[in-house]
Design a protein around this motif. Sequence first.
Motif, mmCIF file in Angstrom:
data_model
loop_
_atom_site.group_PDB
_atom_site.id
_atom_site.type_symbol
_atom_site.label_atom_id
_atom_site.label_comp_id
_atom_site.label_asym_id
_atom_site.label_seq_id
_atom_site.Cartn_x
_atom_site.Cartn_y
_atom_site.Cartn_z
ATOM 1 N N MET A 1 6.705 6.802 6.822
ATOM 2 C CA MET A 1 6.353 5.484 6.375
ATOM 3 C C MET A 1 7.302 4.480 7.011
ATOM 4 S SD MET A 1 5.757 4.010 2.546
ATOM 5 C CE MET A 1 7.403 4.088 1.930
ATOM 6 N N ALA A 2 6.810 3.280 7.290
ATOM 7 C CA ALA A 2 7.623 2.243 7.908
ATOM 8 C C ALA A 2 8.701 1.776 6.937
ATOM 9 C CB ALA A 2 6.735 1.075 8.319
ATOM 10 N N GLN A 3 9.767 1.268 7.491
ATOM 11 C CA GLN A 3 10.888 0.814 6.680
ATOM 12 C C GLN A 3 10.549 -0.462 5.928
ATOM 13 O OE1 GLN A 3 13.730 1.916 5.811
ATOM 14 N NE2 GLN A 3 13.994 3.653 7.140
ATOM 15 N N ALA A 4 10.856 -0.512 4.645
ATOM 16 C CA ALA A 4 10.650 -1.718 3.856
ATOM 17 C C ALA A 4 11.838 -2.646 4.014
ATOM 18 C CB ALA A 4 10.450 -1.357 2.390
ATOM 19 N N ASP A 5 13.023 -2.091 4.219
ATOM 20 C CA ASP A 5 14.238 -2.886 4.374
ATOM 21 C C ASP A 5 14.584 -2.962 5.847
ATOM 22 O OD1 ASP A 5 14.577 -3.099 1.557
ATOM 23 O OD2 ASP A 5 15.380 -1.072 1.547
ATOM 24 N N GLY A 6 15.438 -3.866 6.187
ATOM 25 C CA GLY A 6 15.866 -3.923 7.575
ATOM 26 C C GLY A 6 15.888 -5.353 8.075
ATOM 27 N N ILE A 7 15.732 -5.498 9.369
ATOM 28 C CA ILE A 7 15.818 -6.796 10.008
ATOM 29 C C ILE A 7 14.691 -7.689 9.534
ATOM 30 C CG2 ILE A 7 15.767 -7.990 12.220
ATOM 31 C CD1 ILE A 7 16.887 -5.423 13.465
ATOM 32 N N VAL A 43 3.400 -2.706 -0.324
ATOM 33 C CA VAL A 43 2.338 -3.032 0.634
ATOM 34 C C VAL A 43 2.349 -2.034 1.797
ATOM 35 C CG1 VAL A 43 1.553 -4.754 2.295
ATOM 36 C CG2 VAL A 43 2.202 -5.457 0.001
ATOM 37 N N LEU A 44 3.520 -1.666 2.287
ATOM 38 C CA LEU A 44 3.593 -0.685 3.377
ATOM 39 C C LEU A 44 3.046 0.669 2.946
ATOM 40 C CD1 LEU A 44 7.021 -1.505 5.045
ATOM 41 C CD2 LEU A 44 4.745 -1.742 6.045
ATOM 42 N N GLU A 45 3.330 1.059 1.721
ATOM 43 C CA GLU A 45 2.815 2.332 1.210
ATOM 44 C C GLU A 45 1.287 2.315 1.182
ATOM 45 O OE1 GLU A 45 2.887 4.578 -3.054
ATOM 46 O OE2 GLU A 45 4.808 3.825 -2.320
ATOM 47 N N ILE A 51 -4.506 3.308 6.467
ATOM 48 C CA ILE A 51 -4.584 3.731 7.874
ATOM 49 C C ILE A 51 -4.903 5.218 7.967
ATOM 50 C CG2 ILE A 51 -3.206 4.066 9.968
ATOM 51 C CD1 ILE A 51 -1.780 1.372 9.183
ATOM 52 N N ALA A 52 -4.232 6.022 7.159
ATOM 53 C CA ALA A 52 -4.476 7.466 7.180
ATOM 54 C C ALA A 52 -5.924 7.784 6.802
ATOM 55 C CB ALA A 52 -3.510 8.187 6.234
ATOM 56 N N ALA A 53 -6.463 7.056 5.841
ATOM 57 C CA ALA A 53 -7.841 7.293 5.417
ATOM 58 C C ALA A 53 -8.830 6.972 6.528
ATOM 59 C CB ALA A 53 -8.166 6.470 4.175
ATOM 60 N N HIS A 54 -8.479 6.019 7.373
ATOM 61 C CA HIS A 54 -9.380 5.641 8.457
ATOM 62 C C HIS A 54 -9.127 6.438 9.739
ATOM 63 C CE1 HIS A 54 -10.203 2.299 5.779
ATOM 64 N NE2 HIS A 54 -11.330 2.151 6.457
ATOM 65 N N ASP A 55 -7.940 6.979 9.891
ATOM 66 C CA ASP A 55 -7.608 7.751 11.086
ATOM 67 C C ASP A 55 -8.045 9.207 10.981
ATOM 68 O OD1 ASP A 55 -6.531 5.592 12.344
ATOM 69 O OD2 ASP A 55 -4.443 6.181 12.073
ATOM 70 N N ALA A 56 -8.114 9.715 9.778
ATOM 71 C CA ALA A 56 -8.452 11.124 9.579
ATOM 72 C C ALA A 56 -9.941 11.275 9.322
ATOM 73 C CB ALA A 56 -7.669 11.684 8.396
ATOM 74 N N MET A 57 -10.472 12.380 9.773
ATOM 75 C CA MET A 57 -11.880 12.676 9.548
ATOM 76 C C MET A 57 -11.960 14.023 8.853
ATOM 77 S SD MET A 57 -14.953 13.357 12.291
ATOM 78 C CE MET A 57 -14.475 11.984 13.291
ATOM 79 N N GLU A 58 -12.674 14.053 7.759
ATOM 80 C CA GLU A 58 -12.862 15.314 7.050
ATOM 81 C C GLU A 58 -14.265 15.813 7.316
ATOM 82 O OE1 GLU A 58 -11.722 15.760 2.979
ATOM 83 O OE2 GLU A 58 -10.174 14.225 3.191
ATOM 84 N N LEU A 59 -14.354 17.071 7.658
ATOM 85 C CA LEU A 59 -15.643 17.698 7.894
ATOM 86 C C LEU A 59 -15.926 18.702 6.785
ATOM 87 C CD1 LEU A 59 -15.362 18.531 11.709
ATOM 88 C CD2 LEU A 59 -16.532 16.582 10.669
#
Length: 95
Positions: A1-7, A43-45, A51-59
């Motif tokens: 997951m992307a960092q919530a804190d930082g620059i 929001v990042l979570e 994104i994962a729901a749209h990138d993955a395909m379940e057959l």
Amino acid sequence: MAQADGIKGERVNLRLSAVAKRRIERAAALEGRPLSSFIVASVLEQAERTIAAHDAMELSRRDAERFLDAVLDPPRANRRLRAALDEHGQRVLSR
């Protein structure tokens, strides 16, 4: 997951109801986090889940088996497929 804190960088402004703001502030306080940090992490979570729901395909099992069969034993190219590949070769320049 992307960092919530930082620059600090980009800014996003949003408007919400007083009730929604108080609820978010309460949740941030319960976690002992600053409001902005809590919002960014939340929001990042959700963004990662979306994104994962749209990138993955379940057959289904049946579809997965059909796909595997096609990969392991592909059907022979018919006349229409060969014509499409020829047309693609004429239209598209590969680098």
